[in-house]
Design a protein around this motif. Structure first.
Motif, PDB file in Angstrom:
ATOM      1  N   LYS A 162      56.398  34.070  32.677  1.00  0.00           N
ATOM      2  CA  LYS A 162      57.564  34.315  31.822  1.00  0.00           C
ATOM      3  C   LYS A 162      57.147  34.779  30.434  1.00  0.00           C
ATOM      4  O   LYS A 162      57.777  35.646  29.835  1.00  0.00           O
ATOM      5  CB  LYS A 162      58.405  33.044  31.722  1.00  0.00           C
ATOM      6  N   MET A 163      56.064  34.181  29.912  1.00  0.00           N
ATOM      7  CA  MET A 163      55.571  34.590  28.596  1.00  0.00           C
ATOM      8  C   MET A 163      55.112  36.045  28.610  1.00  0.00           C
ATOM      9  O   MET A 163      55.410  36.815  27.687  1.00  0.00           O
ATOM     10  CB  MET A 163      54.410  33.682  28.181  1.00  0.00           C
ATOM     11  N   LEU A 164      54.397  36.452  29.671  1.00  0.00           N
ATOM     12  CA  LEU A 164      53.916  37.828  29.782  1.00  0.00           C
ATOM     13  C   LEU A 164      55.088  38.809  29.846  1.00  0.00           C
ATOM     14  O   LEU A 164      55.063  39.869  29.213  1.00  0.00           O
ATOM     15  CB  LEU A 164      53.027  37.988  31.011  1.00  0.00           C
ATOM     16  N   ALA A 165      56.131  38.455  30.619  1.00  0.00           N
ATOM     17  CA  ALA A 165      57.303  39.324  30.727  1.00  0.00           C
ATOM     18  C   ALA A 165      57.991  39.492  29.378  1.00  0.00           C
ATOM     19  O   ALA A 165      58.397  40.601  28.999  1.00  0.00           O
ATOM     20  CB  ALA A 165      58.274  38.758  31.761  1.00  0.00           C
ATOM     21  N   ASN A 166      58.118  38.406  28.637  1.00  0.00           N
ATOM     22  CA  ASN A 166      58.748  38.474  27.318  1.00  0.00           C
ATOM     23  C   ASN A 166      57.895  39.273  26.333  1.00  0.00           C
ATOM     24  O   ASN A 166      58.404  40.096  25.561  1.00  0.00           O
ATOM     25  CB  ASN A 166      58.968  37.053  26.789  1.00  0.00           C
ATOM     26  N   LEU A 167      56.582  39.040  26.368  1.00  0.00           N
ATOM     27  CA  LEU A 167      55.673  39.800  25.508  1.00  0.00           C
ATOM     28  C   LEU A 167      55.744  41.289  25.804  1.00  0.00           C
ATOM     29  O   LEU A 167      55.692  42.128  24.899  1.00  0.00           O
ATOM     30  CB  LEU A 167      54.236  39.292  25.687  1.00  0.00           C
ATOM     31  N   ASN A 168      55.851  41.619  27.081  1.00  0.00           N
ATOM     32  CA  ASN A 168      55.916  43.025  27.470  1.00  0.00           C
ATOM     33  C   ASN A 168      57.151  43.693  26.885  1.00  0.00           C
ATOM     34  O   ASN A 168      57.088  44.819  26.371  1.00  0.00           O
ATOM     35  CB  ASN A 168      55.921  43.137  28.997  1.00  0.00           C
ATOM     36  N   LEU A 183      38.720  46.240  30.036  1.00  0.00           N
ATOM     37  CA  LEU A 183      39.986  45.554  29.751  1.00  0.00           C
ATOM     38  C   LEU A 183      40.942  45.661  30.936  1.00  0.00           C
ATOM     39  O   LEU A 183      41.607  44.687  31.296  1.00  0.00           O
ATOM     40  CB  LEU A 183      40.629  46.149  28.501  1.00  0.00           C
ATOM     41  N   ILE A 184      41.008  46.829  31.558  1.00  0.00           N
ATOM     42  CA  ILE A 184      41.882  47.023  32.707  1.00  0.00           C
ATOM     43  C   ILE A 184      41.436  46.135  33.867  1.00  0.00           C
ATOM     44  O   ILE A 184      42.256  45.483  34.529  1.00  0.00           O
ATOM     45  CB  ILE A 184      41.893  48.508  33.122  1.00  0.00           C
ATOM     46  N   ILE A 185      40.128  46.099  34.123  1.00  0.00           N
ATOM     47  CA  ILE A 185      39.604  45.265  35.208  1.00  0.00           C
ATOM     48  C   ILE A 185      39.929  43.790  34.954  1.00  0.00           C
ATOM     49  O   ILE A 185      40.374  43.062  35.843  1.00  0.00           O
ATOM     50  CB  ILE A 185      38.083  45.474  35.358  1.00  0.00           C
ATOM     51  N   PHE A 186      39.720  43.344  33.704  1.00  0.00           N
ATOM     52  CA  PHE A 186      40.035  41.961  33.339  1.00  0.00           C
ATOM     53  C   PHE A 186      41.532  41.690  33.518  1.00  0.00           C
ATOM     54  O   PHE A 186      41.923  40.623  34.023  1.00  0.00           O
ATOM     55  CB  PHE A 186      39.613  41.692  31.896  1.00  0.00           C
ATOM     56  N   SER A 187      42.375  42.647  33.104  1.00  0.00           N
ATOM     57  CA  SER A 187      43.828  42.451  33.188  1.00  0.00           C
ATOM     58  C   SER A 187      44.287  42.331  34.633  1.00  0.00           C
ATOM     59  O   SER A 187      45.168  41.523  34.948  1.00  0.00           O
ATOM     60  CB  SER A 187      44.545  43.616  32.499  1.00  0.00           C
ATOM     61  N   VAL A 188      43.722  43.156  35.526  1.00  0.00           N
ATOM     62  CA  VAL A 188      44.068  43.072  36.942  1.00  0.00           C
ATOM     63  C   VAL A 188      43.668  41.706  37.501  1.00  0.00           C
ATOM     64  O   VAL A 188      44.446  41.056  38.216  1.00  0.00           O
ATOM     65  CB  VAL A 188      43.388  44.204  37.736  1.00  0.00           C
ATOM     66  N   MET A 189      42.458  41.243  37.174  1.00  0.00           N
ATOM     67  CA  MET A 189      41.990  39.932  37.649  1.00  0.00           C
ATOM     68  C   MET A 189      42.867  38.812  37.099  1.00  0.00           C
ATOM     69  O   MET A 189      43.247  37.880  37.822  1.00  0.00           O
ATOM     70  CB  MET A 189      40.528  39.734  37.239  1.00  0.00           C
ATOM     71  N   PHE A 190      43.202  38.889  35.813  1.00  0.00           N
ATOM     72  CA  PHE A 190      44.042  37.868  35.195  1.00  0.00           C
ATOM     73  C   PHE A 190      45.425  37.848  35.841  1.00  0.00           C
ATOM     74  O   PHE A 190      45.977  36.788  36.153  1.00  0.00           O
ATOM     75  CB  PHE A 190      44.155  38.130  33.689  1.00  0.00           C
ATOM     76  N   GLY A 191      46.000  39.055  36.050  1.00  0.00           N
ATOM     77  CA  GLY A 191      47.309  39.135  36.690  1.00  0.00           C
ATOM     78  C   GLY A 191      47.292  38.591  38.108  1.00  0.00           C
ATOM     79  O   GLY A 191      48.239  37.920  38.538  1.00  0.00           O
ATOM     80  N   PHE A 192      46.209  38.854  38.845  1.00  0.00           N
ATOM     81  CA  PHE A 192      46.077  38.325  40.197  1.00  0.00           C
ATOM     82  C   PHE A 192      46.100  36.793  40.186  1.00  0.00           C
ATOM     83  O   PHE A 192      46.748  36.162  41.018  1.00  0.00           O
ATOM     84  CB  PHE A 192      44.781  38.836  40.829  1.00  0.00           C
ATOM     85  N   CYS A 193      45.402  36.204  39.224  1.00  0.00           N
ATOM     86  CA  CYS A 193      45.358  34.742  39.120  1.00  0.00           C
ATOM     87  C   CYS A 193      46.704  34.177  38.689  1.00  0.00           C
ATOM     88  O   CYS A 193      47.107  33.090  39.144  1.00  0.00           O
ATOM     89  CB  CYS A 193      44.253  34.312  38.158  1.00  0.00           C
ATOM     90  N   VAL A 194      47.433  34.891  37.818  1.00  0.00           N
ATOM     91  CA  VAL A 194      48.790  34.460  37.443  1.00  0.00           C
ATOM     92  C   VAL A 194      49.689  34.450  38.674  1.00  0.00           C
ATOM     93  O   VAL A 194      50.460  33.507  38.895  1.00  0.00           O
ATOM     94  CB  VAL A 194      49.366  35.388  36.350  1.00  0.00           C
ATOM     95  N   SER A 195      49.573  35.509  39.500  1.00  0.00           N
ATOM     96  CA  SER A 195      50.366  35.592  40.716  1.00  0.00           C
ATOM     97  C   SER A 195      50.054  34.432  41.660  1.00  0.00           C
ATOM     98  O   SER A 195      50.954  33.860  42.288  1.00  0.00           O
ATOM     99  CB  SER A 195      50.112  36.927  41.426  1.00  0.00           C
ATOM    100  N   GLU A 231      57.511  33.288  37.794  1.00  0.00           N
ATOM    101  CA  GLU A 231      58.281  32.064  37.572  1.00  0.00           C
ATOM    102  C   GLU A 231      57.465  30.999  36.852  1.00  0.00           C
ATOM    103  O   GLU A 231      58.004  29.982  36.433  1.00  0.00           O
ATOM    104  CB  GLU A 231      58.777  31.513  38.914  1.00  0.00           C
ATOM    105  N   SER A 232      56.163  31.235  36.707  1.00  0.00           N
ATOM    106  CA  SER A 232      55.314  30.289  35.985  1.00  0.00           C
ATOM    107  C   SER A 232      55.508  30.468  34.488  1.00  0.00           C
ATOM    108  O   SER A 232      55.983  31.514  34.029  1.00  0.00           O
ATOM    109  CB  SER A 232      53.844  30.504  36.352  1.00  0.00           C
ATOM    110  N   PRO A 233      55.163  29.451  33.671  1.00  0.00           N
ATOM    111  CA  PRO A 233      55.288  29.595  32.211  1.00  0.00           C
ATOM    112  C   PRO A 233      54.531  30.811  31.673  1.00  0.00           C
ATOM    113  O   PRO A 233      55.047  31.536  30.815  1.00  0.00           O
ATOM    114  CB  PRO A 233      54.707  28.281  31.678  1.00  0.00           C
TER     115      PRO A 233
END
Length: 424
Positions: free
Chosen positions: A171-177, A148-160, A166-168
């Motif tokens: 912003k959703m991830l920041a609000n969820l957090n 899960l951690i490896i997937f999350s890092v990869m997903f976050g890299f792609c979001v970046s 500033e992407s939708p």
């Protein structure tokens, strides 16, 4: 500090200690009847475990996704690995010295010498299973935290790479957090009652009958943990932030340490650790990467316990625990077994099976160290979780420089004072 300031600063750890003490006394008095309060403890643990997976996924993805500077992410990850390996090596050297000075299986009445030690097993499949899963739904389980951690890092890299915070999606991830951390605060209001009930059941069910032949190992392990806390935790904190680092450690680490001791789970302590590191001034991106990874990869307490278990088995099976090769193999197996712990109470069973398999001990060895694992688990998890918080400070020092803690606190003193403890 006067009494009111002490109460304000340490109210939540004090309430946790009182809950655990009251639960322990109730367990001793009521014995097996203390199981009547077990549902309260189970409810608290289930709430914590339920929030862990979405929290890890969202916090890591958000932290990595909001990074415009990928060089900083690389610096965090590299220094994280250096800190994890460095503190683990210190723990390994300390425990190797201790087990040679005070062999844990000396004078044991357990007779297992006739059993033969077999061949060591291959570890390739175990490594693959620890790092990856075969289907996406399997990621959504606390039993598969490293994947899960490896997937999350990869997903976050792609979001970046696709717009960052500033992407939708960013912003959703920041609000969820933010929402998830609000939920954590709500759950933690139940902690003194839940942990007290959980501990009452443990003491009531197992009580004083756990000592026996394992007493010598406990006499070795628990003082060893205390030495590590008293000597190395302040040293690491001083390296991270000087005298202010030590002060912050003493003020904010007790809450996650007590939570970990009572729940015997680094994953259940993760929400509390994130809150503590926020108050300590650890930058958001650092704490939200270091702590989830530390909950499954940084386990100094488990390294200590694993080598004590290995030395114990060598003594029980009349094998000499000596030589550079044996010591090196013990360190590797201890770190590897810590790597695959599930984060659940008693999750060390996986690591204990790994120890038996890699050293080629017969099946009879497993229940021996499984019992030791249960006896060691509270202290081991306490060191693991509190060590994660200190490791996050060390990574902050390495990433942001010597004055990181003073720079962080300089502009945020009012916020830190307002958030000194969790409201209960």
């Amino acid at each position: 500090m006067n009494r009111s300031e002490i109460w304000k600063s340490y109210r939540f750890p004090i309430l946790l200690v009182l809950g655990i003490l009251i639960g322990s006394v109730f367990g001793l008095v009521a014995g097996e009847k203390a199981a009547i309060v077990k549902p309260l403890g189970d409810i608290f643990l289930n709430l914590m475990f339920t929030i862990v997976v979405p929290m890890v996924l969202v916090s890591i993805s958000s932290a990595v996704g909001s990074m415009v500077n990928m060089k900083r992410l690389g610096s965090i990850l590299v220094n994280l690995i250096i800190v994890f390996i460095g503190t683990g090596a210190v723990a390994a050297v300390l425990v190797l010295f201790a087990v040679n000075l005070f062999p844990p299986a000396a004078n044991t009445t357990i007779a297992m010498g006739a059993a033969e030690v077999g061949e060591s097993a291959a570890v390739g499949d175990m490594i693959v299973g620890a790092l990856t899963v075969s289907d996406f739904p399997d990621l959504l389980s606390r039993k598969n935290m490293l994947p899960l951690i490896i997937f999350s890092v990869m997903f976050g890299f792609c979001v970046s790479a696709c717009g960052g915070d500033e992407s939708p999606v960013g912003k959703m991830l920041a609000n969820l957090n933010n929402i998830i951390m609000k939920m954590v605060n709500l759950i933690m209001k139940f902690a003194p009652i839940g942990l007290g009930a959980y501990f009452a059941n443990l003491v009531g069910e197992f009580g004083p009958s756990l000592i026996g032949d394992y007493g010598r190992s406990m006499i070795l392990y628990y003082p060893l943990c205390l030495i590590y806390v008293v000597v190395f935790f302040p040293l690491y904190s001083y390296m991270a932030g000087g005298k202010e680092g030590i002060r912050r450690m003493l003020k904010f680490v007790p809450t996650p340490a007590l939570t970990a001791f009572a729940t015997q789970s680094s994953m259940a302590t993760l929400p509390v650790n994130l809150d503590a590191c926020d108050k300590m001034g650890v930058p958001k991106d650092i704490r939200e990467i270091v702590l989830p990874m530390g909950a499954t990869m940084h386990m100094d307490g488990s390294v200590l316990s694993s080598i004590v278990k290995i030395a114990f088995l060598f003594g029980v099976f009349n094998q000499p625990f000596a030589g550079v090769g044996t010591y090196a193999m013990s360190i590797v197996v201890a770190i590897l077994s810590a790597f695959v712990l599930s984060g659940a109470p008693g999750g060390g069973l996986v690591g204990e099976m790994l120890i038996v398999g890699l050293f080629g001990f017969p099946p009879e060895a497993f229940p021996l160290i499984a019992t030791l694992g249960f006896l060691f688990d509270p202290a081991a998890t306490c060191l693991n979780a509190s060590g994660d918080a200190i490791a996050s400070m060390m990574v902050a020092r390495m990433v942001e420089g010597k004055q990181w803690i003073h720079n962080r606190l300089k502009g945020n003193n009012e916020k830190l004072v307002e958030n000194t403890d969790i409201t209960v």
